[in-house]
Design a protein around this motif. Structure first.
Motif, PDB file in Angstrom:
ATOM      1  N   PRO A 284      25.416 -31.099  13.382  1.00 33.12           N
ATOM      2  CA  PRO A 284      25.109 -32.364  12.695  1.00 33.12           C
ATOM      3  C   PRO A 284      23.602 -32.618  12.637  1.00 33.12           C
ATOM      4  O   PRO A 284      22.887 -32.453  13.630  1.00 33.12           O
ATOM      5  CB  PRO A 284      25.816 -33.414  13.556  1.00 33.12           C
ATOM      6  N   GLY A 285      23.122 -32.978  11.464  1.00 34.07           N
ATOM      7  CA  GLY A 285      21.720 -33.312  11.287  1.00 34.07           C
ATOM      8  C   GLY A 285      20.805 -32.149  11.019  1.00 34.07           C
ATOM      9  O   GLY A 285      19.597 -32.326  10.826  1.00 34.07           O
ATOM     10  N   VAL A 286      21.314 -30.929  10.999  1.00 36.50           N
ATOM     11  CA  VAL A 286      20.490 -29.740  10.751  1.00 36.50           C
ATOM     12  C   VAL A 286      20.771 -29.238   9.343  1.00 36.50           C
ATOM     13  O   VAL A 286      21.919 -28.911   9.013  1.00 36.50           O
ATOM     14  CB  VAL A 286      20.778 -28.635  11.783  1.00 36.50           C
ATOM     15  N   ASP A 287      19.727 -29.212   8.515  1.00 36.64           N
ATOM     16  CA  ASP A 287      19.848 -28.775   7.127  1.00 36.64           C
ATOM     17  C   ASP A 287      19.743 -27.246   7.073  1.00 36.64           C
ATOM     18  O   ASP A 287      18.825 -26.650   7.649  1.00 36.64           O
ATOM     19  CB  ASP A 287      18.756 -29.414   6.289  1.00 36.64           C
ATOM     20  N   LEU A 324      14.342 -26.934  17.538  1.00 35.09           N
ATOM     21  CA  LEU A 324      15.783 -26.925  17.760  1.00 35.09           C
ATOM     22  C   LEU A 324      16.109 -25.864  18.809  1.00 35.09           C
ATOM     23  O   LEU A 324      15.849 -24.679  18.605  1.00 35.09           O
ATOM     24  CB  LEU A 324      16.523 -26.616  16.458  1.00 35.09           C
ATOM     25  N   ASN A 325      16.665 -26.296  19.915  1.00 36.21           N
ATOM     26  CA  ASN A 325      17.047 -25.375  20.971  1.00 36.21           C
ATOM     27  C   ASN A 325      18.556 -25.158  20.979  1.00 36.21           C
ATOM     28  O   ASN A 325      19.323 -25.980  20.462  1.00 36.21           O
ATOM     29  CB  ASN A 325      16.603 -25.904  22.337  1.00 36.21           C
ATOM     30  N   PHE A 326      18.949 -24.037  21.574  1.00 40.43           N
ATOM     31  CA  PHE A 326      20.362 -23.700  21.734  1.00 40.43           C
ATOM     32  C   PHE A 326      21.081 -23.608  20.391  1.00 40.43           C
ATOM     33  O   PHE A 326      22.216 -24.049  20.230  1.00 40.43           O
ATOM     34  CB  PHE A 326      21.066 -24.707  22.650  1.00 40.43           C
ATOM     35  N   VAL A 327      20.372 -23.039  19.418  1.00 37.29           N
ATOM     36  CA  VAL A 327      20.957 -22.808  18.103  1.00 37.29           C
ATOM     37  C   VAL A 327      21.311 -21.327  17.988  1.00 37.29           C
ATOM     38  O   VAL A 327      20.463 -20.456  18.178  1.00 37.29           O
ATOM     39  CB  VAL A 327      19.986 -23.212  16.974  1.00 37.29           C
ATOM     40  N   ASN A 328      22.555 -21.054  17.691  1.00 35.84           N
ATOM     41  CA  ASN A 328      23.007 -19.686  17.469  1.00 35.84           C
ATOM     42  C   ASN A 328      23.120 -19.426  15.974  1.00 35.84           C
ATOM     43  O   ASN A 328      23.642 -20.273  15.235  1.00 35.84           O
ATOM     44  CB  ASN A 328      24.378 -19.435  18.116  1.00 35.84           C
ATOM     45  N   ILE A 329      22.615 -18.272  15.552  1.00 43.04           N
ATOM     46  CA  ILE A 329      22.802 -17.834  14.169  1.00 43.04           C
ATOM     47  C   ILE A 329      23.919 -16.805  14.204  1.00 43.04           C
ATOM     48  O   ILE A 329      23.719 -15.677  14.661  1.00 43.04           O
ATOM     49  CB  ILE A 329      21.517 -17.246  13.571  1.00 43.04           C
ATOM     50  N   ARG A 350      26.033 -24.546  17.557  1.00 45.17           N
ATOM     51  CA  ARG A 350      25.403 -24.997  18.792  1.00 45.17           C
ATOM     52  C   ARG A 350      25.818 -24.072  19.936  1.00 45.17           C
ATOM     53  O   ARG A 350      27.006 -23.855  20.189  1.00 45.17           O
ATOM     54  CB  ARG A 350      25.836 -26.427  19.106  1.00 45.17           C
ATOM     55  N   GLY A 351      24.835 -23.481  20.605  1.00 45.91           N
ATOM     56  CA  GLY A 351      25.106 -22.581  21.716  1.00 45.91           C
ATOM     57  C   GLY A 351      25.104 -23.310  23.040  1.00 45.91           C
ATOM     58  O   GLY A 351      24.767 -24.501  23.118  1.00 45.91           O
ATOM     59  N   PRO A 352      25.464 -22.639  24.116  1.00 45.86           N
ATOM     60  CA  PRO A 352      25.480 -23.276  25.442  1.00 45.86           C
ATOM     61  C   PRO A 352      24.057 -23.609  25.906  1.00 45.86           C
ATOM     62  O   PRO A 352      23.103 -22.911  25.579  1.00 45.86           O
ATOM     63  CB  PRO A 352      26.122 -22.209  26.330  1.00 45.86           C
ATOM     64  N   ARG A 353      23.945 -24.677  26.678  1.00 49.52           N
ATOM     65  CA  ARG A 353      22.646 -25.095  27.220  1.00 49.52           C
ATOM     66  C   ARG A 353      22.347 -24.269  28.474  1.00 49.52           C
ATOM     67  O   ARG A 353      22.776 -24.597  29.575  1.00 49.52           O
ATOM     68  CB  ARG A 353      22.645 -26.589  27.543  1.00 49.52           C
TER      69      ARG A 353
END
Length: 769
Positions: A284-287, A324-329, A350-353
């Motif tokens: 959410p909120g990431v374009d 942006l942290n913990f972002v998985n592609i 969203r990846g694990p923290r």
């Protein structure tokens, strides 16, 4: 109170007074007896109490025959004694032992391929220690394994002992090295798209050939098989075969154990192209639009994991830039077998923290921690990115300082933390070499060089080289700091001293100077170098039959040059996006005039392409380059400023083309202020076994050198400095040898001037694109 032995007991005594080897069972009658005393005989180094502890026979109690047998076995299995006798004599049990001898010395016989000092590191038996037959057998096995690693599976090792006085022995390992266990044939089954010859080029392992004494990759090494499987898989998948797999690898050894036959059973599967390509965000909120702009996978392109990985790296960089942290592609691939296409979706999830708690480095006895640590873009406390950790591991291996480098992660002190473990094994990074060289023009020469690529464990490079040939002498020193000021800034410092005596000319030259520079990245594929150059050059001993232009230039004496310059390089091999085609661009300018005598601007540019896209066994190369030197103020260029050909146009000698004073007896080549050259060549197999490392090539060159500031030559003759096009074609033989890649050129000039100096044969060190 002693007990009279029965007939069965007498038989037992008879058996026990014989030296019994380990593992031999003794008859066990049912009778038992009592010993009031135990006498130990034959001990020298071993304490009698130790013998009693192993025997474990109690005084004054009934002892069965089975218990005596167990005592015998315990003593024999202790490894302390060569022979053991258990002799019941009435109420006294006599234990006679013969201790293993002490090793006087260890020697090796029959070894030629592996030296004594290397074998000594393999064996565990030691001089002045007790000889143990089991350890000697283990050592023999380790020696055989060392030979197997060298490709000699037929090696046989027998440990022998030579008795000496005072219970000592010499331990001798008799070695029969045997022949190399070579790979006689590598074949493939299931391959349709590529021939066996093409696939053999991919493998690290090679077939045996006429150069088998020099090529060590033609010996069988089991540890290379997994690497070959990985290389084969990468080769196919980077060319669109997403379902490729190695179904099995069969290795058969001949009865004589001197050759292997290896067969790779593969399944190619269909070749896929990319169809629909999309980027979506599930955060959410990431374009997703900014991430989609980084896509480097084209619709219609063949499937290539490297292209996907490159796009993921670029998208991860965008995530870092946006904070942006913990972002998985996550690449999601959908196969469409009906039309052999793939739909690819890059999903932002969203990846694990998880954070990096610390980075532990072990095994680096010489290399400093900071040299390894700076290969990580991640530091303690940063979000954990598994891809970045893998990339850092590759960068550490690429340093060349370590024979092995493993980077792994493990749980930290909490669920949200991980510890990155780096384990390295260092290898020598310095080299001292002496050798000889040969050039068609320079003749035979001698050279020596000293290079250290990890100076004092700082990751710095230091090099010193000296070379001398018939007509020239060269000496140079260079220093490279790859991480200047703690950043990705490559600092270089070069200094040199060169002399030539009538080398392809009728004059002598001398050059001495220094050139510090700094280089840094400006884009994913681009780097910029800034430099300063201070040099003094001298032209002297001009032959009396030379051009008046050269004589006038020599009269000025040595010239001091001081100036700044830059070079921009763009090379797609840095990111390696396309495995079949690569491009490079270079643009360089040097501005002389910051003091000194020389006032000029020298500009050069080069563009090149290398491709295997037409046929992978054929490499096509094309380059075009040009240059200009412009003098300003009242300064005029001289021969050492101008372009003189070199190998820019093959088929002609160095300084063999360009403006020439035909009125002078020597008809001197004068060089030119301008040049351009275009080169095209193809390199292809000649049908010889690939392991020989011999391929062929065809080339065609065209270009010109022209332009002088002063055209008044001998006796007032005006030198013609117009641009005349030269062209040449030729054939090449490329030979990859243990001393380096060699190239033999055979050429023919098609377009030339009457006064040009041709060169129909040339032997050079082959340079890569």
């Amino acid at each position: 109170m002693t007990r009279k032995l029965s007939k069965g007991a007498v038989a037992l005594v008879t058996a026990l007074t014989i030296s019994v080897p380990a593992g031999l069972l003794v008859p066990q009658p049912a009778a038992a007896y009592v010993f009031n005393d135990v006498r130990i005989e034959g001990t020298q180094r071993v304490d009698p109490a130790t013998v009693l502890s192993y025997a474990n026979i109690a005084r004054g109690q009934d002892v069965s025959a089975g218990e005596l047998n167990d005592a015998l076995q315990r003593l024999q299995n202790s490894g302390l004694f060569e022979t053991v006798e258990v002799d019941p004599q009435g109420g006294v049990l006599v234990i006679r032992v013969s201790e293993y001898p002490t090793i006087n010395q260890i020697s090796f016989e029959g070894n030629r391929r592996i030296k004594d000092d290397q074998l000594a590191q393999v064996v565990q038996s030691q001089s002045r220690r007790v000889y143990e037959p089991s350890q000697a057998l283990t050592d023999a096995s380790n020696i055989a394994q060392a030979y197997a690693t060298e490709g000699r599976l037929a090696a046989r090792v027998d440990p022998k002992i030579i008795r000496r006085s005072d219970n000592r022995v010499d331990l001798v390992f008799e070695i029969r090295e045997g022949d190399l266990t070579e790979i006689e044939r590598i074949s493939f089954s299931g391959n349709r798209a590529y021939s066996d010859r093409r696939l053999r080029q991919v493998l690290q392992t090679k077939q045996a050939g006429i150069l088998r004494t020099l090529i060590r990759r033609d010996t069988f090494a089991p540890e290379r098989i997994p690497l070959d499987e990985s290389l084969l898989t990468d080769f196919y998948r980077s060319r669109g075969y997403a379902d490729f797999k190695v179904q099995g690898i069969a290795s058969e050894i001949t009865r004589e154990r001197d050759a292997f036959y290896i067969t790779f059973n593969i399944q190619e599967g269909p070749r896929y192209r990319f169809a629909r390509i999309d980027t979506v965000s599930e955060i959410p909120g990431v374009d997703a639009s900014a991430f989609a702009a980084q896509n480097r996978v084209g619709r219609g392109d063949y499937y290539n994991p490297a292209a996907i990985d490159n796009t993921i790296r670029r998208m991860e960089t965008v995530a870092i830039q946006q904070g942006l942290n913990f972002v998985n592609i996550e690449p999601r691939v959908t196969r469409n077998p009906s039309n052999q296409t793939l739909d690819l979706v890059f999903a932002l999830t969203r990846g694990p923290r998880v954070f990096v708690e610390r980075i532990d480095i072990e095994g680096n006895t010489t290399t400093r921690d900071e040299v390894i640590r700076r290969q990580f873009t991640t530091v303690e406390g940063d979000p954990f990115n598994p891809r970045e950790i893998r990339n850092a591991a590759e960068r550490i291996r690429a340093l060349g300082y370590f024979s092995d480098a493993q980077v792994d992660s493990r749980p930290g002190t909490s669920e949200e933390q991980v510890v990155v473990d780096v384990n390295v094994e260092e290898q020598p990074t310095g080299s001292l070499s002496f050798g000889a060289s040969y050039g068609v023009n320079s003749g035979v020469g001698l050279n020596a060089s000293l290079t250290e690529s990890n100076f004092l464990g700082r990751g710095q490079t230091v090099g010193l080289s000296i070379a001398t040939a018939k007509d020239d002498r060269q000496a140079s020193f260079n220093f490279v700091e790859p991480y200047f000021l703690g950043r990705d800034l490559r600092f270089r410092f070069n200094t040199w001293y060169n002399e030539t005596e009538n080398l392809n000319s009728d004059y002598d030259t001398r050059s001495i100077g220094i050139a510090p520079s700094i280089e840094f990245p400006v884009s994913a594929n681009g780097r910029l170098e800034l430099r300063y150059r201070l040099s003094e050059e001298k032209l002297d001993n001009v032959d009396e039959g030379s051009s008046q232009i050269l004589m006038d230039e020599a009269e000025g004496g040595a010239r001091l040059s001081s100036g700044f310059g830059y070079t921009y390089r763009w090379d797609t091999r840095i990111t390696g996006l396309d495995p079949l085609t690569s491009y490079k661009l270079e643009f360089s300018q040097d501005f002389a005039g910051a003091g000194g005598d020389v006032k000029s601007v020298t500009t050069t540019a080069l563009a090149g392409i290398e491709s295997n896209a037409w046929r992978e066994e054929v490499t096509l190369r094309a380059e075009i380059e040009a240059g200009a030197v412009h003098a300003y103020g009242d300064y005029e260029t001289w021969i050492l400023d101008r372009f003189r050909g070199g190998n820019k146009i093959r088929g002609f000698e160095p300084n063999g083309i360009g403006p020439r004073d035909l009125a002078a007896p020597n008809e001197d080549g004068l060089g030119g202020n301008y040049y351009w050259a275009a080169r095209a060549e193809a390199q292809f197999p000649l049908g010889l076994p690939e392991e020989y490392g011999i391929t062929g090539g065809l080339f065609a060159d065209v270009g010109s050198i022209w332009g002088l500031d002063n055209t008044v030559g001998t006796d007032g003759n005006v030198v013609d400095d117009d641009m005349y096009v030269r062209a040449a074609v030729g054939a090449s033989i490329f030979w990859t040898t243990p001393i380096g890649p060699l190239r033999f050129n055979f050429s023919k000039a098609l377009r030339k001037e009457d006064y040009d100096e041709e060169q129909s044969f040339d032997l050079t060190i082959s340079t890569r694109f």
